[in-house]
Design an enzyme around this catalytic site. Structure first.
Site, PDB file in Angstrom:
ATOM      1  N   ASN A 204      45.279  -2.510  60.719  1.00  0.00           N
ATOM      2  CA  ASN A 204      45.753  -1.672  59.619  1.00  0.00           C
ATOM      3  C   ASN A 204      47.207  -1.999  59.313  1.00  0.00           C
ATOM      4  OD1 ASN A 204      46.163  -0.406  62.184  1.00  0.00           O
ATOM      5  ND2 ASN A 204      46.509   1.568  61.238  1.00  0.00           N
TER       6      ASN A 204
ATOM      7  N   GLU B 274      50.249  -0.385  57.107  1.00  0.00           N
ATOM      8  CA  GLU B 274      50.670   0.804  56.362  1.00  0.00           C
ATOM      9  C   GLU B 274      51.857   0.490  55.450  1.00  0.00           C
ATOM     10  OE1 GLU B 274      51.140   3.906  59.305  1.00  0.00           O
ATOM     11  OE2 GLU B 274      48.968   4.073  59.553  1.00  0.00           O
TER      12      GLU B 274
ATOM     13  N   CYS C 175      43.282  -0.377  55.691  1.00  0.00           N
ATOM     14  CA  CYS C 175      42.592  -0.249  56.984  1.00  0.00           C
ATOM     15  C   CYS C 175      42.346  -1.616  57.628  1.00  0.00           C
ATOM     16  CB  CYS C 175      41.249   0.440  56.791  1.00  0.00           C
ATOM     17  SG  CYS C 175      41.356   2.195  56.416  1.00  0.00           S
TER      18      CYS C 175
ATOM     19  N   GLU D  54      39.606  -2.799  58.906  1.00  0.00           N
ATOM     20  CA  GLU D  54      38.357  -3.431  58.456  1.00  0.00           C
ATOM     21  C   GLU D  54      38.596  -4.203  57.157  1.00  0.00           C
ATOM     22  OE1 GLU D  54      38.926  -0.322  59.367  1.00  0.00           O
ATOM     23  OE2 GLU D  54      37.102   0.744  59.940  1.00  0.00           O
TER      24      GLU D  54
ATOM     25  N   CYS E 106      36.408   4.739  58.475  1.00  0.00           N
ATOM     26  CA  CYS E 106      36.588   5.782  57.453  1.00  0.00           C
ATOM     27  C   CYS E 106      35.516   5.606  56.369  1.00  0.00           C
ATOM     28  CB  CYS E 106      37.992   5.704  56.855  1.00  0.00           C
ATOM     29  SG  CYS E 106      38.220   4.367  55.668  1.00  0.00           S
TER      30      CYS E 106
ATOM     31  N   CYS F 221      35.829   2.419  54.280  1.00  0.00           N
ATOM     32  CA  CYS F 221      35.471   1.206  55.020  1.00  0.00           C
ATOM     33  C   CYS F 221      33.970   1.121  55.249  1.00  0.00           C
ATOM     34  CB  CYS F 221      36.237   1.139  56.336  1.00  0.00           C
ATOM     35  SG  CYS F 221      37.965   0.692  56.061  1.00  0.00           S
TER      36      CYS F 221
HETATM   37  N1  THU Z   1      42.370   3.368  59.742  1.00  0.00           N
HETATM   38  C1  THU Z   1      41.784   2.136  59.813  1.00  0.00           C
HETATM   39  O1  THU Z   1      42.475   1.106  59.901  1.00  0.00           O
HETATM   40  N2  THU Z   1      40.427   2.061  59.761  1.00  0.00           N
HETATM   41  C2  THU Z   1      39.616   3.156  59.685  1.00  0.00           C
HETATM   42  O2  THU Z   1      38.424   3.004  59.444  1.00  0.00           O
HETATM   43  C3  THU Z   1      40.174   4.479  59.956  1.00  0.00           C
HETATM   44  C4  THU Z   1      41.626   4.611  59.607  1.00  0.00           C
HETATM   45  C5  THU Z   1      43.849   3.436  59.733  1.00  0.00           C
HETATM   46  C6  THU Z   1      44.429   3.817  58.403  1.00  0.00           C
HETATM   47  C7  THU Z   1      45.777   4.362  58.804  1.00  0.00           C
HETATM   48  O3  THU Z   1      46.683   3.274  58.871  1.00  0.00           O
HETATM   49  C8  THU Z   1      45.567   4.908  60.194  1.00  0.00           C
HETATM   50  O4  THU Z   1      44.313   4.403  60.639  1.00  0.00           O
HETATM   51  C9  THU Z   1      45.517   6.423  60.252  1.00  0.00           C
HETATM   52  O5  THU Z   1      44.617   6.939  59.353  1.00  0.00           O
END
Ligand code: THU
Length: 129
Positions: free
Chosen positions: A47, A49, A58, A60, A87, A90
């Site tokens: 991920n 940000e 994310c 994925e 999530c 994703c």
């Molecule tokens: N996150 C992912 O990378 N993949 C997911 O499927 C769930 C959430 C990340 C997004 C964000 O940077 C952090 O987790 C907190 O939500």
């Protein structure tokens, strides 16, 4: 190399390892994803940000975006391993990319599900006119 040479456990271990490279200074929640392509290659993502929070991506989606940029297409993937439960957005990506199964950590358990189990009654390409 065939996709059968990397076990789901090994793929999840790759996701665990790559999670250390996540750029997640805001949530401090590091996520790693390792995708096994049918040709045997493993493509990793984390991920990423942003100070403008909704712009974060994310793990994925970085993994699949990287794979597509390298020439892979939906249907070229066998397994995706993720260090967190995917999530909703994703799950839609996992469906579109056509992985056979998704292996992920969830509350101390390791869960294996198909994209259809993760996203039942989904909207997909065949729904478009
Ligand atoms: N996150 C992912 O990378 N993949 C997911 O499927 C769930 C959430 C990340 C997004 C964000 O940077 C952090 O987790 C907190 O939500």
């Amino acid at each position: 190399m065939s996709a059968g040479t990397v076990t789901d456990e090994e793929l999840l271990a790759r996701a665990d390892a790559v999670a250390a490279r996540a750029y997640a200074p805001y949530s401090r929640f590091h996520v790693g994803c390792a995708v096994l392509a049918r040709d045997g290659r493993v493509i990793e993502g984390v991920n990423v940000e942003n100070a403008a929070y909704p712009l974060g991506v994310c793990a994925e989606r970085t993994a699949f975006s990287r794979a597509v940029a390298e020439g892979y297409r939906p249907g070229d993937f066998a397994v995706a391993a993720v260090t967190a439960s995917p999530c909703g957005g994703c799950r839609q990506w996992l469906l579109e990319m056509g992985v056979e199964r998704v292996v992920f950590r969830n509350g101390g358990r390791v869960v294996t599900m198909t994209p259809n189990e993760l996203l039942p009654e989904s909207f997909e390409a065949s729904d478009l006119p």
